[in-house]
Design an enzyme around this catalytic site. Sequence first.
Site, PDB file in Angstrom:
ATOM      1  CD  GLU A  44      -2.812   1.011   2.711  1.00 43.43           C
ATOM      2  OE1 GLU A  44      -3.839   1.574   2.640  1.00 43.43           O
ATOM      3  OE2 GLU A  44      -2.391   0.182   3.541  1.00 43.43           O
ATOM      4  CE  LYS A 113      -7.301   1.757   3.110  1.00 44.91           C
ATOM      5  NZ  LYS A 113      -6.158   1.894   4.091  1.00 44.91           N
ATOM      6  CB  CYS A 146      -4.850  -1.673   3.888  1.00 49.53           C
ATOM      7  SG  CYS A 146      -4.278  -1.678   5.504  1.00 49.53           S
TER       8      CYS A 146
END
Length: 260
Positions: A44, A113, A146
């Site tokens: 990430e 994300k 994540c």
Amino acid sequence: MTVGLRLALGQAPAALSGTAARLAWLDSILPDVADRADLLLLPELFACGYNISDAIVTRAETVDGPTAQAVAARARQYRTAIHYGFAETAPEGLFNAALCFGPDGMQLSHQRKLAIPPGFERGYFEAGQGCHLFDFHGLKIATLICYDAEFPETARHVTGLGAQLVLVPTALGSDWGWVANRMIPTRAYENGVYLAYANSAGTESGMQFLGCSVIASPDGQEAARAGADPEILFADIDPARVHVAQARLPYLTDRARLKF
């Protein structure tokens, strides 16, 4: 058409300072990776760094910015797909995002994300929308970034869309070992898919990263697991194992029979 692929996962040093240093590290591993793998997964915000406060803004780039062009050129040079995280600036705002370039240097995937976790990220990033799969080597591949992978719903959603491999660039701190060691293999098991979780290693501006990147198989077993230091993992991704796992434990179909 080739079916299945050899996946490399780069657990990068967190302390790399700035994009130039990060590209230099990438250059140092690519010759070996290119000889052994079809696709390289990086952590990430690999391109800019994670725990860098306001530098997140100054290091953010567009999807066709200089770092994207540099990574695309390396993917083309080494004939290896490269998947990495970066801070994306766009008219709609700033996003924690990921790009994948194929061995021809063309963009295969762009994902933002979905869930912004508590902490500094909420002061910088907007939440993305939608999950985008891409095809590579006969596999359908999804990206979750994540915190996204910590929701059962997201992994189940992309599996329902047909994903056989889920790539998860992450920036997991050292106090969240349960996530990497227990939750992530469970996500692979409960969906019958491969799940590759790429973390950073070491310390960045006082933040200690866990490391412990993993490539989890559709049966929940670990095909490869890193320790706390920078490391490159390799594993074969076989779509036949996805079919076997989902037939053996048909959670995806049997859930429709549940009555609440």
